[in-house]
Design a protein around this motif. Structure first.
Motif, PDB file in Angstrom:
ATOM      1  N   UNK A   1       0.887  -1.305  -0.049  1.00 29.36           N
ATOM      2  CA  UNK A   1       0.059  -0.084   0.075  1.00 29.36           C
ATOM      3  C   UNK A   1       0.728   1.339   0.104  1.00 29.36           C
ATOM      4  N   UNK A   2       0.423   2.250  -0.536  1.00 20.93           N
ATOM      5  CA  UNK A   2       1.212   3.565  -0.391  1.00 20.93           C
ATOM      6  C   UNK A   2       0.260   4.583   0.094  1.00 20.93           C
TER       7      UNK A   2
ATOM      8  N   UNK B   1      -4.740 -11.243   3.158  1.00 25.93           N
ATOM      9  CA  UNK B   1      -5.274 -10.611   4.297  1.00 25.93           C
ATOM     10  C   UNK B   1      -6.901 -10.603   4.343  1.00 25.93           C
ATOM     11  N   UNK B   2      -7.492 -10.872   3.166  1.00 20.77           N
ATOM     12  CA  UNK B   2      -8.891 -10.677   2.974  1.00 20.77           C
ATOM     13  C   UNK B   2      -9.444  -9.448   2.953  1.00 20.77           C
ATOM     14  N   UNK B   3      -8.394  -8.560   2.876  1.00 20.35           N
ATOM     15  CA  UNK B   3      -9.168  -7.064   2.733  1.00 20.35           C
ATOM     16  C   UNK B   3      -9.920  -7.066   1.450  1.00 20.35           C
TER      17      UNK B   3
ATOM     18  N   UNK C   1     -12.360   0.928  -8.395  1.00 18.85           N
ATOM     19  CA  UNK C   1     -12.349   2.339  -8.685  1.00 18.85           C
ATOM     20  C   UNK C   1     -11.739   3.058  -7.666  1.00 18.85           C
ATOM     21  N   UNK C   2     -12.126   2.534  -6.433  1.00 16.42           N
ATOM     22  CA  UNK C   2     -11.702   3.627  -5.254  1.00 16.42           C
ATOM     23  C   UNK C   2     -10.008   3.041  -4.997  1.00 16.42           C
ATOM     24  N   UNK C   3      -9.424   2.019  -5.342  1.00 18.31           N
ATOM     25  CA  UNK C   3      -8.278   1.316  -4.806  1.00 18.31           C
ATOM     26  C   UNK C   3      -8.141   1.486  -3.335  1.00 18.31           C
ATOM     27  N   UNK C   4      -9.258   1.542  -2.533  1.00 13.91           N
ATOM     28  CA  UNK C   4      -9.247   1.930  -1.178  1.00 13.91           C
ATOM     29  C   UNK C   4      -9.597   0.515  -0.271  1.00 13.91           C
ATOM     30  N   UNK C   5      -8.849   0.329   0.752  1.00 15.25           N
ATOM     31  CA  UNK C   5      -9.284  -0.699   1.648  1.00 15.25           C
ATOM     32  C   UNK C   5     -10.476  -0.334   2.560  1.00 15.25           C
ATOM     33  N   UNK C   6     -11.509  -1.151   2.584  1.00 16.85           N
ATOM     34  CA  UNK C   6     -12.661  -0.946   3.245  1.00 16.85           C
ATOM     35  C   UNK C   6     -13.299  -1.670   4.200  1.00 16.85           C
TER      36      UNK C   6
ATOM     37  N   UNK D   1     -11.024  -5.175   6.817  1.00 16.27           N
ATOM     38  CA  UNK D   1      -9.902  -5.999   6.854  1.00 16.27           C
ATOM     39  C   UNK D   1      -8.676  -5.078   7.482  1.00 16.27           C
ATOM     40  N   UNK D   2      -7.725  -5.667   7.319  1.00 19.58           N
ATOM     41  CA  UNK D   2      -6.267  -5.066   8.166  1.00 19.58           C
ATOM     42  C   UNK D   2      -5.728  -4.110   7.326  1.00 19.58           C
ATOM     43  N   UNK D   3      -6.223  -3.973   6.125  1.00 20.95           N
ATOM     44  CA  UNK D   3      -5.710  -2.611   5.354  1.00 20.95           C
ATOM     45  C   UNK D   3      -6.957  -1.437   5.092  1.00 20.95           C
ATOM     46  N   UNK D   4      -7.727  -1.596   5.985  1.00 14.86           N
ATOM     47  CA  UNK D   4      -8.727  -0.766   6.062  1.00 14.86           C
ATOM     48  C   UNK D   4      -8.189   0.853   6.101  1.00 14.86           C
TER      49      UNK D   4
END
Length: 366
Positions: free
Chosen positions: A53-54, A176-178, A183-188, A190-193
Motif C-alpha cells: 500500500x502507499x 489478508x482478505x481485505x 475504482x476507489x483502490x481503497x481498503x474498506x 480488513x487489516x488494510x482498511x
C-alpha cells in the motif's frame, strides 16, 4: 448517510438474452472449488501478507462505514468468478483465433515489457494475477462499470470477492482478505482498511492499435485453466457495441446519479489530492487537448490517436499545451502524447454513472 443501492430483483450475472444462458451455465458448472487460493503453506509459521500500500491523498466522498453498508452480492461468492493465476500468452503473430483486430484489449507496458489482455477473456475472470516487467501485478476489469485498472500486488494475489459497490467490482487480497473496491483502490474491510493500493496505467484500446504500437507484445490466451465460452460475452458485445454496453440500463442503482451525459458514456476519470475530474472521451477525440482546473491547479488531458486513449497531466505552471500534428506541443516543443514534460496522473476509462456515483463532486472538463 447516503441511500444504499438496491438490486430491484436483479443479479449481476442476469442473463442478457437467452444466448448467454449457456455461457453462464458453464460458469456455474465449473466453480466446484471456490476455496481461497494462495493462503496454504507448508510452513505453519509463515505469515501471509497483503499487497503493498502507499500513502495517497485521494478524494473520499463516503465514509468507510457507508461503503460497507452499500455492498451487495453480485451472485457468485468469493472466488466464484475465478481469477487467472497462471496466465499463458501468445505472440502478436499468433494471437487467439477469437481475437479480432477491433476487439478491446487492456494494454500494459512496464519496464519495456508489453502485454495485452482481451476484454472477451477478462469478462469471465475480471482479474489476472501476472508478472509484467519483473513486477508482480494484477490487471483488473469490471464489466458493469467499464473500468480496467492495474495494481501492484507484491507477494499476494487479488481475487473477486463476489460483492459489488456502486455496480463496481470489490476485490479482495488472498493474504489478508481485505476488501478493495476497484475504482476507489481503497481498503474498506480488513487489516488494510483505510489504505490505498499502488496503481499503474492500463490502456483500454483495440488489438490492432495495441500491436501496431507494441509489435513485440504478447497477448493473453484462452488457456486459463477454466472452461469458458470465450468470445461469447454474457453482457453484450463491444465490437460492435450492443447489449448492456450500449443501453441505459444498470443492473444495480448507482450511489448517486447525474444526467449531464448518458449513463454509459465513457469518461476518462482521474482522482488526485486536488479532487476528482472527468473528461468525456468523445470530447477529447474532437478537441485533442482539454484544459481545466481542480482546486485551482491546472490540468491538461491530451488525446493519443494511435491508441484512442487520453493522458492526464498536472500543469501547475500553466504551460502552453496544444495539439501539434500527431503529437502535442508544450511551449512550442513537440512531444508524444504519453511523454509530456509534465507530471502525469493515472487516468482510466469509466462509464459515467459509475464514476459519478463514487465521485459526485467530480469536476468535468470539456
Amino acid at each position: 448517510m447516503r441511500d444504499s443501492p438496491t438490486t430491484n430483483g436483479s443479479s449481476r450475472r442476469y442473463v442478457l438474452g437467452s444466448a448467454a444462458a449457456v455461457g453462464l451455465a458453464a460458469v456455474a458448472g465449473c466453480l466446484g472449488n471456490s476455496g481461497i487460493l494462495g493462503r496454504v503453506t507448508d510452513d505453519e509459521n509463515a505469515v501471509t501478507t497483503g499487497p503493498p500500500t502507499v500513502d495517497r491523498l485521494l478524494p473520499q466522498e463516503y465514509t468507510i462505514e457507508e461503503l460497507n453498508e452499500a455492498n451487495l452480492s453480485g451472485g457468485p461468492g468469493q472466488d466464484g468468478i475465478p481469477s487467472v493465476d497462471d496466465p499463458q500468452f501468445a505472440s502478436s503473430d499468433t494471437p487467439p483465433a477469437n481475437l479480432d483486430g477491433g476487439d478491446p484489449v487492456f494494454g500494459v507496458e512496464l519496464n519495456g515489457d508489453a502485454k495485452a489482455y482481451p476484454q472477451y477473456n477478462l469478462v469471465w475472470h475480471e482479474i489476472v494475477n501476472d508478472t509484467v516487467g519483473g513486477e508482480s501485478v494484477s490487471v483488473t476489469y469490471c464489466p458493469l462499470t467499464g473500468t480496467a485498472q492495474g495494481f501492484y500486488r507484491g507477494e499476494s494475489e487479488l481475487g473477486v470477492s463476489g460483492r459489488l459497490i456502486n455496480s463496481n467490482l470489490v476485490m479482495f487480497d488472498r493474504g489478508t482478505e481485505t476488501w478493495w473496491p476497484q475504482i476507489l483502490a481503497l481498503g474498506i474491510r480488513g487489516p488494510h482498511e483505510g489504505e490505498y493500493l499502488e496503481e499503474f496505467q492500463v490502456i483500454w484500446t483495440t488489438w490492432d492499435r495495441w500491436r501496431e504500437q507494441y509489435p513485440e507484445t504478447v497477448v493473453l490466451t484462452e488457456d486459463t485453466g477454466h472452461i469458458r465460452n470465450y468470445g461469447d460475452d454474457p453482457y453484450g458485445e463491444y465490437n460492435p457495441r450492443s447489449g448492456y454496453y450500449e443501453n441505459e440500463n444498470t443492473l444495480f442503482s448507482p450511489l448517486e446519479t447525474d444526467d449531464r451525459f448518458p449513463m454509459k458514456a465513457v469518461v476518462i476519470g482521474v482522482r488526485t489530492a486536488d479532487g476528482a475530474m472527468a473528461v468525456p472521451k468523445e470530447t477529447l477525440r474532437e478537441r485533442l487537448v482539454v484544459n481545466g482546473t481542480m482546486s485551482e491547479t491546472s490540468y491538461v488531458t491530451v488525446y493519443d490517436g494511435s491508441l484512442d486513449t487520453g493522458y492526464v497531466y498536472r500543469n501547475p505552471d500553466e504551460r502552453s499545451v496544444e495539439a501539434d500534428g500527431g503529437g502535442v506541443g508544450v511551449d512550442g516543443e513537440p512531444h508524444e502524447p504519453d511523454s509530456l514534460p509534465l507530471e502525469r496522473e493515472i487516468g482510466f476509462d469509466a462509464m459515467w454513472f459509475a464514476w459519478y456515483g463514487y465521485y459526485p463532486s467530480t469536476v468535468v472538463h470539456e
